[in-house]
Motif scaffolding. Structure first.
Motif, PDB file in Angstrom:
ATOM      1  N   UNK A 126      95.807 -23.081  17.249  1.00 17.15           N
ATOM      2  CA  UNK A 126      95.896 -23.859  16.010  1.00 17.15           C
ATOM      3  C   UNK A 126      94.527 -24.316  15.530  1.00 17.15           C
ATOM      4  N   UNK A 127      94.416 -24.439  14.203  1.00 17.89           N
ATOM      5  CA  UNK A 127      93.231 -25.052  13.614  1.00 17.89           C
ATOM      6  C   UNK A 127      93.392 -26.565  13.616  1.00 17.89           C
ATOM      7  N   UNK A 128      93.005 -27.197  12.532  1.00 14.20           N
ATOM      8  CA  UNK A 128      93.075 -28.657  12.454  1.00 14.20           C
ATOM      9  C   UNK A 128      94.525 -29.141  12.481  1.00 14.20           C
ATOM     10  N   UNK A 129      94.830 -30.019  13.418  1.00 12.85           N
ATOM     11  CA  UNK A 129      96.170 -30.608  13.485  1.00 12.85           C
ATOM     12  C   UNK A 129      96.356 -31.613  12.345  1.00 12.85           C
ATOM     13  N   UNK A 130      97.452 -31.495  11.622  1.00 10.47           N
ATOM     14  CA  UNK A 130      97.782 -32.538  10.645  1.00 10.47           C
ATOM     15  C   UNK A 130      97.915 -33.893  11.327  1.00 10.47           C
ATOM     16  N   UNK A 131      98.376 -33.894  12.578  1.00  6.85           N
ATOM     17  CA  UNK A 131      98.563 -35.147  13.320  1.00  6.85           C
ATOM     18  C   UNK A 131      97.261 -35.933  13.488  1.00  6.85           C
ATOM     19  N   UNK A 132      96.125 -35.252  13.374  1.00  7.26           N
ATOM     20  CA  UNK A 132      94.862 -35.975  13.491  1.00  7.26           C
ATOM     21  C   UNK A 132      94.741 -37.060  12.422  1.00  7.26           C
ATOM     22  N   UNK A 133      95.317 -36.806  11.256  1.00  7.77           N
ATOM     23  CA  UNK A 133      95.191 -37.780  10.174  1.00  7.77           C
ATOM     24  C   UNK A 133      96.045 -39.018  10.424  1.00  7.77           C
ATOM     25  N   UNK A 134      97.114 -38.876  11.183  1.00 11.57           N
ATOM     26  CA  UNK A 134      97.883 -40.062  11.573  1.00 11.57           C
ATOM     27  C   UNK A 134      97.064 -40.903  12.542  1.00 11.57           C
ATOM     28  N   UNK A 135      96.368 -40.254  13.467  1.00 11.03           N
ATOM     29  CA  UNK A 135      95.543 -40.984  14.425  1.00 11.03           C
ATOM     30  C   UNK A 135      94.343 -41.638  13.750  1.00 11.03           C
ATOM     31  N   UNK A 136      93.745 -40.943  12.784  1.00 11.46           N
ATOM     32  CA  UNK A 136      92.548 -41.457  12.126  1.00 11.46           C
ATOM     33  C   UNK A 136      92.862 -42.507  11.062  1.00 11.46           C
ATOM     34  N   UNK A 137      93.822 -42.204  10.207  1.00  8.13           N
ATOM     35  CA  UNK A 137      94.083 -43.034   9.033  1.00  8.13           C
ATOM     36  C   UNK A 137      95.282 -43.965   9.188  1.00  8.13           C
ATOM     37  N   UNK A 218      81.675 -44.042  11.336  1.00  5.38           N
ATOM     38  CA  UNK A 218      81.597 -43.932  12.794  1.00  5.38           C
ATOM     39  C   UNK A 218      81.861 -45.278  13.453  1.00  5.38           C
ATOM     40  N   UNK A 219      81.316 -46.332  12.892  1.00  8.23           N
ATOM     41  CA  UNK A 219      81.561 -47.660  13.459  1.00  8.23           C
ATOM     42  C   UNK A 219      83.041 -48.031  13.384  1.00  8.23           C
ATOM     43  N   UNK A 220      83.676 -47.690  12.269  1.00  8.56           N
ATOM     44  CA  UNK A 220      85.112 -47.984  12.114  1.00  8.56           C
ATOM     45  C   UNK A 220      85.926 -47.196  13.130  1.00  8.56           C
ATOM     46  N   UNK A 221      85.631 -45.898  13.277  1.00  6.44           N
ATOM     47  CA  UNK A 221      86.378 -45.066  14.221  1.00  6.44           C
ATOM     48  C   UNK A 221      86.188 -45.561  15.650  1.00  6.44           C
ATOM     49  N   UNK A 222      84.957 -45.931  15.983  1.00  7.97           N
ATOM     50  CA  UNK A 222      84.706 -46.406  17.343  1.00  7.97           C
ATOM     51  C   UNK A 222      85.452 -47.705  17.622  1.00  7.97           C
ATOM     52  N   UNK A 227      92.011 -41.808  19.791  1.00  5.62           N
ATOM     53  CA  UNK A 227      91.552 -40.512  19.295  1.00  5.62           C
ATOM     54  C   UNK A 227      90.362 -40.667  18.362  1.00  5.62           C
ATOM     55  N   UNK A 228      90.404 -41.660  17.473  1.00  8.48           N
ATOM     56  CA  UNK A 228      89.331 -41.845  16.500  1.00  8.48           C
ATOM     57  C   UNK A 228      87.999 -42.102  17.185  1.00  8.48           C
ATOM     58  N   UNK A 229      87.994 -42.989  18.182  1.00  8.83           N
ATOM     59  CA  UNK A 229      86.759 -43.310  18.891  1.00  8.83           C
ATOM     60  C   UNK A 229      86.251 -42.127  19.697  1.00  8.83           C
ATOM     61  N   UNK A 230      87.169 -41.435  20.361  1.00 12.47           N
ATOM     62  CA  UNK A 230      86.783 -40.322  21.227  1.00 12.47           C
ATOM     63  C   UNK A 230      86.191 -39.151  20.454  1.00 12.47           C
ATOM     64  N   UNK A 231      86.597 -38.991  19.193  1.00 13.19           N
ATOM     65  CA  UNK A 231      86.189 -37.823  18.414  1.00 13.19           C
ATOM     66  C   UNK A 231      85.326 -38.158  17.211  1.00 13.19           C
ATOM     67  N   UNK A 232      84.889 -39.406  17.087  1.00 13.95           N
ATOM     68  CA  UNK A 232      84.149 -39.842  15.905  1.00 13.95           C
ATOM     69  C   UNK A 232      82.913 -38.993  15.644  1.00 13.95           C
TER      70      UNK A 232
END
Length: 305
Positions: A126-137, A218-222, A227-232
């Motif tokens: 798979x390419x980019x998971x749509x689920x990433x946006x639930x974790x990020x946003x 980056x500061x917000x994700x961290x 997931x957001x912090x780990x992949x920021x």
């Protein structure tokens, strides 16, 4: 025929478990926390940890086919244990980054270990998971109805986790997939701004898009953690797929590149710039699920409480 699903509580794994159970297959779900895991009736839950191959002996007994979550560090030992236990077929959850030549350290070693085993194999990439946006946003949408992101026009083809599971399930149950590597994307190239609009439509409320710098993001994700912090650093273009630091000056001038983020800027290219992108339809014969459908499927998860 009994099938072992590793990574069974993950976004793809839990869908593979459910689909196999619905198809009437005998399913064994591997998890590090069997007491708290919830699976469909009839699924046998077993304890095990892919980072500790010696913990898999009981889980592998009597297994004919296996869905393998990627853990590069132990892949060779896990595959050797599976072969010794009598497993004949392994379907690997890999990544489209292997197809694009970015991944040398995470998923590619798992693919190579399986191929070298002499067992039947299929790679699902798979390419980019749509689920990433639930974790990020998701956290900021639930709390404030806002998305904070530095790249409103950055775009790719986010793929629904159920499309990935559909292909993996077919490769586990059917013949004709041996030696194949299936790269999967969503059907539509969508900018971050458009993805936010589709989530807003799904939940029935306005979501503000705040554009900010990469450093601010980056500061917000961290601070967000998980997931957001780990992949920021990777998601924001500070490091490449292998974790190497990127050229910050070039990023500030030109923005994240396709090689850094696996996304492209549609302002600099038309909607077909990335070429024809393969989806699950080539394997399943069913049109790939859209991001709009994914947003509707997960609408409740973007809402408070």
């Amino acid at each position: 025929m009994e099938i072992l699903v590793t990574g069974a509580t993950g976004n793809v794994g839990r869908n593979v478990v459910r689909q196999l159970a619905e198809a009437g297959a005998e399913v064994r779900a591997l998890t590090r926390s069997p007491r708290t895991a919830e699976f469909p009736r009839g699924v046998r839950v077993v304890a095990g940890d892919l980072t500790r191959p010696d913990s898999l002996a009981d889980a592998l007994k009597g297994i004919d086919r296996m869905f393998l979550f990627p853990v590069a560090e132990t892949a060779r030992d896990v595959v050797a244990s599976a072969r010794q236990a009598g497993v004949r077929r392994i379907v690997v959850l890999s990544s489209g980054a292997v197809t694009m030549g970015f991944d040398h350290d995470f998923h590619l070693p798992v693919e190579r270990a399986v191929e070298a085993s002499g067992l039947e194999w299929t790679h699902v990439r798979p390419g980019e998971f749509a689920m990433n946006k639930l974790a990020l946003w998701g956290p900021s949408i639930r709390a404030e109805s806002v998305v904070r992101d530095p790249n409103p026009d950055l775009a790719w083809y986010p793929v629904h986790e159920r499309d990935i599971a559909d292909v993996a399930t077919l490769a586990l149950l059917e013949g004709g997939h041996d030696g194949r590597a299936y790269t999967l994307n969503g059907p539509d190239m969508l900018s971050h701004r458009r993805q936010v609009e589709l989530i807003a439509e799904a939940i029935g409320q306005e979501i503000r898009f705040d554009v900010m710098s990469r450093d601010e993001a980056r500061e917000i994700y961290r601070a967000q953690g998980g997931f957001a912090a780990a992949n920021a650093d990777f998601l924001l273009g500070f490091e490449d797929y292998s974790g190497n630091e990127t050229d910050s000056q070039a990023l500030d001038e030109f923005g994240p590149t396709t090689a850094d983020s696996m996304e492209i800027d549609p302002a600099a290219a038309d909607s077909t710039a990335a070429g024809s992108m393969p989806t699950a339809e080539a394997v399943t014969g069913v049109p790939a699920r859209t991001f709009a459908q994914w947003a509707r499927d997960h609408a409740q998860e973007f809402l408070p409480g």
